[in-house]
Design an enzyme around this catalytic site. Structure first.
Site, PDB file in Angstrom:
ATOM      1  N   SER A  85       0.845  -1.196   0.000  1.00  0.00           N
ATOM      2  CA  SER A  85       0.000   0.000   0.000  1.00  0.00           C
ATOM      3  C   SER A  85       0.874   1.238   0.000  1.00  0.00           C
ATOM      4  O   SER A  85       2.096   1.167   0.140  1.00  0.00           O
ATOM      5  CB  SER A  85      -0.887   0.009   1.235  1.00  0.00           C
ATOM      6  OG  SER A  85      -0.092   0.332   2.364  1.00  0.00           O
ATOM      7  N   LYS A  86       0.184   2.380  -0.109  1.00  0.00           N
ATOM      8  CA  LYS A  86       0.911   3.654  -0.168  1.00  0.00           C
ATOM      9  C   LYS A  86       1.770   3.886   1.059  1.00  0.00           C
ATOM     10  O   LYS A  86       2.725   4.629   1.012  1.00  0.00           O
ATOM     11  CB  LYS A  86      -0.088   4.798  -0.308  1.00  0.00           C
ATOM     12  CG  LYS A  86      -0.603   4.910  -1.717  1.00  0.00           C
ATOM     13  CD  LYS A  86      -1.400   6.187  -1.902  1.00  0.00           C
ATOM     14  CE  LYS A  86      -2.103   6.130  -3.240  1.00  0.00           C
ATOM     15  NZ  LYS A  86      -3.530   6.349  -3.136  1.00  0.00           N
TER      16      LYS A  86
END
Ligand code: GLU
Length: 497
Positions: free
Chosen positions: A271-272
């Site tokens: 994920s980011k």
């Protein structure tokens, strides 16, 4: 390439799938944001499979989620794929015989299939409201049952149907599943059997006339004559349902290959929070497309135990989706950066200068292209990503304000800086080269009885504003005589005291 060199793929364990020019692969992204590196890898594996066989690669935009899909996301998607060098023979912007390639332009078609399924008794109208569904879900859970649609509307009496109609209740259309276990045959994972209890009747058409992914993708895979569906493992639960839709259409299913997930270093979802995860961000940071392609190809696949660097042509030659690992692939940013450094060193000066120019422009600093071109050799060996360049070369194009470490290095060095100014003033404009500068400054260092670092670190700080610039003498040469002397004089009289 001949058919014999293409691996013998098997679609359902009995029937060999298409080979050679008949191969048709696709990428079917939902344009709801930037292109995630996981989807980019899926695109790459599917593209390599098509290219290896001399077949066709299709881009299909799955934009039926109208709230989340945007035209801007489609543009970014197209730009990111092109930047990676993943091209398509059919799809948006290029057309092809099985359009539309954008699902919102094919709504009539999905409506037609839905009507057909209703007529044939393969689907039925479901009048359950979201609240009713939720209540029954909770009840099932409290009874310890697996929640899922209970088939309530499958056998409504004529009277019940009429009552709902009179009421004007909106309805969705559900596909009637056979109530049997379904086995999926996968090129990577072999057989997986889904028990009937997990395969409840599912919605294919919403009350607003928008088809669900489960219907639209299956219909399009048939309509676009896909021979291979290569996609992420997260979509595996869709496959038995889509196989049934295809069966209802009377179509032969394609071969499936579900790719293992890409996970972060700790095994968590990528994920980011871990790092930039979109292709767009990697591009902005100064990764090269060939590095990203090479790295992504190794996420779950390898040619052999030794080979790390593979060109696009070598990948097309060697890639074999049936040899993709079933285990999750760990995304190793350090390895990607290291590979990128390799590709930077292989790149031409012109290309790097152009990329650096863009990076400077993004920072709002105009950089003279000719000077950038001369500066490339100074940083080529040092950059893991081109985005590191501007910090290293900023002193050439903008005034310098010493950073914290540089300010410390300058403390109490006024005398040294005045001496350095004097020796460099002795070099004429025409004799301003890295080697004459080195000779002058080494002479000074020896005369003052200093260690190289003691002498050169303050000079570096004065001239570049940092303590981590590229090689000092070359940097001074590129900066030029007048700007160098001006900076030395200014620091000698100001902060250096
Ligand atoms: N549109 C789906 C997604 O972006 C992929 C569909 C597919 O590959 O079947 O997740």
């Amino acid at each position: 390439m001949t058919d014999e060199t293409v691996p013998a793929l098997v679609a359902d364990g009995t029937r060999p799938p298409a080979t050679g020019r008949d191969v048709r692969c696709r990428i079917a992204p939902s344009p709801t944001g930037e292109l995630h590196v996981g989807n980019a890898r899926t695109a790459l594996f599917s593209w390599l499979t098509a290219r290896r066989s001399g077949g066709t690669f299709v881009l299909r935009v799955e934009d039926t989620d109208r709230e989340r899909s945007t035209d801007e996301a489609i543009e970014i998607l197209i730009r990111s794929l092109r930047w990676l060098g993943i091209d398509w023979d059919e799809g948006p912007e290029v057309g092809g015989p099985y359009g539309p390639y954008r699902q919102t332009e094919a709504l009539d078609l999905f409506a037609g299939v839905t009507r057909r399924f209703l007529d044939e008794g393969r689907a039925y109208r479901c009048y359950c409201t979201p609240e009713e569904l939720e209540d029954r879900r909770q009840e099932a859970l409290s009874r310890g049952e697996t929640p899922g649609y209970d088939g309530r509307c499958r056998n409504l009496s004529a009277a019940e149907l009429a009552a709902f109609e009179r009421e004007g209740r909106p309805f969705a259309v559900r596909f009637a599943m056979p109530g049997t276990d379904i086995t999926v045959w996968d090129l990577i994972r072999g057989e997986t059997t889904f028990p009937a209890s997990d395969l409840r009747d599912f919605v294919i058409m919403r009350s607003n006339g928008i088809p669900t992914y489960l219907l639209a993708a299956a219909v399009d895979d048939v309509r676009m004559k896909m021979t291979h569906v290569i996609r992420g493992e997260d979509l595996m639960p869709s496959t038995p349902r889509q196989l049934e839709v295809m069966r209802a259409l009377g179509a032969e299913p394609p071969a499936y290959a579900h790719l293992p997930l890409i996970v972060g270093p700790g095994g968590q979802k990528l994920s980011k929070r871990f790092h930039a995860v979109s292709v767009e961000r990697f591009r902005e940071e100064g990764f090269l497309p060939e590095a990203l392609v090479n790295y992504m190809a190794l996420l779950g696949w390898s040619r052999d135990a030794e080979t790390t660097f593979l060109s696009r042509e070598e990948l097309i030659e060697a890639f074999d989706v049936t040899r993709v690992s079933r285990n999750p692939a760990v995304f190793d940013l350090a390895k990607l950066e290291w590979m990128n450094g390799h590709y930077i060193r292989e790149s031409s000066g012109e290309r790097l200068a152009a990329m650096l120019g863009e990076a400077f422009a993004a920072d709002g600093v105009p950089a003279d292209p000719a000077l950038l071109m001369r500066a490339v050799p100074l940083v080529k060996e040092r950059m893991k990503v081109v985005g590191e360049g501007p910090a290293l070369l900023r002193f050439l194009f903008a005034g310098v304000e010493p950073d914290e470490r540089a300010a410390k290095a300058l403390e109490g060095q006024a005398g040294l800086l005045a001496e350095a100014t004097a020796v460099l003033e002795g070099l004429p404009e025409g004799g301003w080269t890295a080697s004459t500068i080195e000779e002058a400054l080494r002479g000074l260092q020896e005369r003052l009885g200093l260690k190289p670092k003691e002498a050169f670190q303050p000079i570096r700080a004065a001239v570049t504003g940092t303590t981590v610039s590229p090689p000092l003498f070359e940097s001074i040469e590129l900066l030029g005589r007048e700007p160098t002397l001006a900076r030395l004089r200014a620091t000698a009289t100001a902060g250096g005291a």
